[in-house]
Scaffold this motif. Sequence first.
Motif, PDB file in Angstrom:
ATOM      1  N   PHE A 341       0.862  -1.185   0.000  1.00 41.80           N
ATOM      2  CA  PHE A 341       0.000   0.000   0.000  1.00 41.80           C
ATOM      3  C   PHE A 341       0.894   1.229   0.000  1.00 41.80           C
ATOM      4  O   PHE A 341       1.805   1.361   0.822  1.00 41.80           O
ATOM      5  CB  PHE A 341      -0.914   0.010   1.219  1.00 41.80           C
ATOM      6  CG  PHE A 341      -1.571   1.344   1.465  1.00 41.80           C
ATOM      7  CD1 PHE A 341      -2.383   1.918   0.496  1.00 41.80           C
ATOM      8  CD2 PHE A 341      -1.364   2.032   2.653  1.00 41.80           C
ATOM      9  CE1 PHE A 341      -2.976   3.148   0.707  1.00 41.80           C
ATOM     10  CE2 PHE A 341      -1.954   3.259   2.872  1.00 41.80           C
ATOM     11  CZ  PHE A 341      -2.764   3.824   1.903  1.00 41.80           C
ATOM     12  N   PRO A 375      -7.520   0.993 -12.590  1.00 43.03           N
ATOM     13  CA  PRO A 375      -6.396   0.084 -12.293  1.00 43.03           C
ATOM     14  C   PRO A 375      -5.595  -0.221 -13.554  1.00 43.03           C
ATOM     15  O   PRO A 375      -6.131  -0.228 -14.666  1.00 43.03           O
ATOM     16  CB  PRO A 375      -7.101  -1.166 -11.749  1.00 43.03           C
ATOM     17  CG  PRO A 375      -8.427  -0.694 -11.263  1.00 43.03           C
ATOM     18  CD  PRO A 375      -8.814   0.426 -12.176  1.00 43.03           C
ATOM     19  N   THR A 391      -3.927  -0.653  -8.187  1.00 40.85           N
ATOM     20  CA  THR A 391      -5.268  -0.082  -8.020  1.00 40.85           C
ATOM     21  C   THR A 391      -5.145   1.293  -7.380  1.00 40.85           C
ATOM     22  O   THR A 391      -4.697   1.419  -6.231  1.00 40.85           O
ATOM     23  CB  THR A 391      -6.142  -0.976  -7.128  1.00 40.85           C
ATOM     24  OG1 THR A 391      -6.202  -2.295  -7.682  1.00 40.85           O
ATOM     25  CG2 THR A 391      -7.547  -0.405  -7.004  1.00 40.85           C
ATOM     26  N   ILE A 393      -6.117   4.811  -5.510  1.00 38.21           N
ATOM     27  CA  ILE A 393      -7.064   5.255  -4.488  1.00 38.21           C
ATOM     28  C   ILE A 393      -7.297   6.737  -4.747  1.00 38.21           C
ATOM     29  O   ILE A 393      -6.400   7.558  -4.558  1.00 38.21           O
ATOM     30  CB  ILE A 393      -6.520   5.011  -3.071  1.00 38.21           C
ATOM     31  CG1 ILE A 393      -6.274   3.512  -2.872  1.00 38.21           C
ATOM     32  CG2 ILE A 393      -7.483   5.549  -2.021  1.00 38.21           C
ATOM     33  CD1 ILE A 393      -5.585   3.181  -1.559  1.00 38.21           C
ATOM     34  N   CYS A 402      -2.187   4.093  -3.667  1.00 39.09           N
ATOM     35  CA  CYS A 402      -2.535   2.943  -4.496  1.00 39.09           C
ATOM     36  C   CYS A 402      -2.198   1.647  -3.771  1.00 39.09           C
ATOM     37  O   CYS A 402      -1.407   1.636  -2.814  1.00 39.09           O
ATOM     38  CB  CYS A 402      -1.812   3.001  -5.848  1.00 39.09           C
ATOM     39  SG  CYS A 402      -0.015   2.947  -5.732  1.00 39.09           S
ATOM     40  N   LEU A 403      -2.823   0.560  -4.245  1.00 38.06           N
ATOM     41  CA  LEU A 403      -2.540  -0.789  -3.782  1.00 38.06           C
ATOM     42  C   LEU A 403      -1.850  -1.541  -4.909  1.00 38.06           C
ATOM     43  O   LEU A 403      -2.317  -1.532  -6.047  1.00 38.06           O
ATOM     44  CB  LEU A 403      -3.841  -1.509  -3.390  1.00 38.06           C
ATOM     45  CG  LEU A 403      -4.449  -1.120  -2.044  1.00 38.06           C
ATOM     46  CD1 LEU A 403      -5.885  -1.614  -1.959  1.00 38.06           C
ATOM     47  CD2 LEU A 403      -3.635  -1.686  -0.895  1.00 38.06           C
ATOM     48  N   LEU A 419      -9.639  -5.812  -3.817  1.00 32.23           N
ATOM     49  CA  LEU A 419      -8.784  -4.639  -3.956  1.00 32.23           C
ATOM     50  C   LEU A 419      -9.616  -3.359  -4.054  1.00 32.23           C
ATOM     51  O   LEU A 419      -9.265  -2.334  -3.463  1.00 32.23           O
ATOM     52  CB  LEU A 419      -7.905  -4.781  -5.193  1.00 32.23           C
ATOM     53  CG  LEU A 419      -6.704  -5.721  -5.073  1.00 32.23           C
ATOM     54  CD1 LEU A 419      -5.975  -5.821  -6.402  1.00 32.23           C
ATOM     55  CD2 LEU A 419      -5.751  -5.243  -3.990  1.00 32.23           C
ATOM     56  N   GLU A 420     -10.724  -3.428  -4.800  1.00 31.04           N
ATOM     57  CA  GLU A 420     -11.575  -2.248  -4.930  1.00 31.04           C
ATOM     58  C   GLU A 420     -12.172  -1.850  -3.582  1.00 31.04           C
ATOM     59  O   GLU A 420     -12.179  -0.676  -3.213  1.00 31.04           O
ATOM     60  CB  GLU A 420     -12.684  -2.512  -5.949  1.00 31.04           C
ATOM     61  CG  GLU A 420     -12.183  -2.619  -7.381  1.00 31.04           C
ATOM     62  CD  GLU A 420     -13.286  -2.966  -8.356  1.00 31.04           C
ATOM     63  OE1 GLU A 420     -14.456  -3.012  -7.923  1.00 31.04           O
ATOM     64  OE2 GLU A 420     -12.988  -3.189  -9.542  1.00 31.04           O
ATOM     65  N   GLY A 423      -9.469  -0.587  -1.372  1.00 33.10           N
ATOM     66  CA  GLY A 423      -9.115   0.770  -1.753  1.00 33.10           C
ATOM     67  C   GLY A 423     -10.116   1.791  -1.225  1.00 33.10           C
ATOM     68  O   GLY A 423      -9.734   2.886  -0.796  1.00 33.10           O
ATOM     69  N   LEU A 426      -9.468   2.175   2.525  1.00 31.43           N
ATOM     70  CA  LEU A 426      -8.226   2.928   2.726  1.00 31.43           C
ATOM     71  C   LEU A 426      -8.399   4.394   2.340  1.00 31.43           C
ATOM     72  O   LEU A 426      -7.771   5.276   2.942  1.00 31.43           O
ATOM     73  CB  LEU A 426      -7.099   2.295   1.916  1.00 31.43           C
ATOM     74  CG  LEU A 426      -6.572   0.962   2.453  1.00 31.43           C
ATOM     75  CD1 LEU A 426      -5.628   0.317   1.453  1.00 31.43           C
ATOM     76  CD2 LEU A 426      -5.866   1.153   3.789  1.00 31.43           C
ATOM     77  N   ALA A 427      -9.244   4.657   1.332  1.00 33.64           N
ATOM     78  CA  ALA A 427      -9.525   6.048   0.969  1.00 33.64           C
ATOM     79  C   ALA A 427     -10.169   6.783   2.143  1.00 33.64           C
ATOM     80  O   ALA A 427      -9.816   7.936   2.449  1.00 33.64           O
ATOM     81  CB  ALA A 427     -10.434   6.093  -0.256  1.00 33.64           C
TER      82      ALA A 427
END
Length: 701
Positions: A341, A375, A391, A393, A402-403, A419-420, A423, A426-427
Amino acid sequence: MRTGVIKQLQSFLREKGHVWSGHIWQCKPYHQEFHYVARIGPAKQAGKKQAPRLVTKQQRNSPPYEVTSIESGTQIVFSYPQGYRAAFILTNSDLTLEKADGSYLHQLFYQLYWEGIVQERENELAKMIGGIRAITSSLDIDQLLQEILDNAIEVIPAADTGILAMYDPQSDRLVNRAAVGMNDNVLRYRLKVGEAIVGKTFADGQPRIFFSREEITQAMSNIDRENLQYLLSSYDFSHCKGIISIPISVGDKPIGAMIIHQNHTEGTLTDRDVHLLRGFAGQAAVVIENARLFAQLKGQNQYLSKRNEVHETLTRLSLENKGMEAIVAALDKIIGVPLLFVDFLEGNWHSRQHTMLPLFTMDEIARLFSHREAPVIVRVSGQDPYEYHVTPIVVGHVFLGCLIAILDKPLEELGRIALEQGGAVLALELVKKQSLTDVYYKKTHEFFRELVESNDPDLMQMGGEEWGMRLADFMTVFVFSLRHSHDLRQLEAEVHRLIARIKRKLETNRLLIFGYHNKVTLLAMLSSKEDVDKLCQKVADVVGEWSESEGLPLCAGVGTAGQGIGAIKKSHDEAQKALQYIAERQHRGMLRYEELGINRLFLHQPAEEMISFLEEMFTPLRTEKARQNDLEQTLLKFMATNSSAVRTAEQLHIHINTLYKRLKKIEQLLELSFEKPEDVLKIQLACHLRATFVNQIQEEV
């Protein structure tokens, strides 16, 4: 029905004046042997049961029955459609049948024929119903397909062996899923589309029927040598004398084919057999479609379950304030691949495997998502066997991080969903962190404003102690200015990134830094005045790196260092003036206040007055005649060389007498003298301002 036939037969024989005894037999279509049906008369008189002998095939226009004398009596064989036959053997040998009698008996035994037909249809119906029941009672595809093929072979009398093949998109081959009358070698038999009979049937979706070995050989002429070996080793293909091949389709889309072979049985394959095989092919299509729908439904259920699991896990971690590292570690476990991340605001990397090195620089990531929000797959040239699923963010249009999933095979759909969702969570974490940081910046800004506005030394001392300031420290202030932006979220993100970059570069906690609107203020607390130059060099590096990597204008002003908290206000004012000087000239980079020199006198001078003064000085030198003699350029060079005639002539590549003539002409046009100190000072000031404000002058004039 049989009882009725026997009674009518006995009545017929009595009318003939005889009491005969014997046995009734029947031979079903495509069968070589007769099967016993019933006895006529007493058992002792009927004699021993002896199966009828096969008679020659019926010729066109021949009578529908044949009377033959045998050792035990008389044999009468009646022929019916579709190869069905009935036989009546009498122990009496003196039976004479007239033509009408033969026709009557033929019609009488028609009842046995219809009975056989009904039994055949009932058997077909039972197999069809059994197949339908099997479809709804099992999820084992191979078992169902095998059962469907078994039923087809059993219902179609002339069929001995068969294969059911399904198309495999991955290998682009027809793969055998079921077989009857063959060994396991047939499972290795894989046809291309259009190869042999099965491949052609699949390719064009048309059924095929062949009645001779010659036709079969011709239809299979394009079979691959290896496939031919597998086929020949799976069963004795040399006896094949008939074939039916039927496509298996879902709607208009072919998905496979069924084929049956006639090897040993008598009779011929018929159009009705084609119709029957179509029915079983339809059952196979239903099985495959059910399996596909079930797999799709199962996949959707797994997808929903996994998505809920991911959502619940990540949401719980977020609500419990476990932090971004815990969320990344949970995602790593869920997806099952190494995961990184990137916190773009802070410039940090997070991974469950702490030894994992960063894969890309922050500048590379910034360029990667400078104009995209979807992505991307990144493949690194060289020996690296992995690919990287990145991916972004993004909140609004602001890139926050991003991831990066490190893959040795394509990422599955559930992995992309994880992942979505990861993300998105995490956003929220980044936005939450950004909001907390904004609160900290606001509090720090208020404290700093108190420091520069308060005149109470005791209050300043108390406030400074709360922030770790010491009276012996040397204080210096840096003020950075970013571009103005209508997108406040983008501006906030740029401020956060700049502050994070400054902190990483300076590598010290002895500072106070905050953002306010498009400006960042840094208060550095140094142990000695000698540390100021080192710090300024690091800050200059930050400004240069930012402008190069971000492609965004950045300038900074630096105040002089002073000892004690009371020096902060003076250093801040100087930093603001140095920044103002850079901004008014539309420059980039960093400027220290002490580097301003004489320019300090002009910081608050209106630009209009300076432009007016410069026009007054240089306009006389811009006439057509003056331009031909390069008078303006000559004056600027003369002042730049500290009024050295020799150096000026060398740099202009002219004779020194030519220079003196030009200088004389300049004195006449400007009505000034190089012999008067006040005139020389005026000329020097004009040349300095022209060089200093050249960008602004060119824009205004």
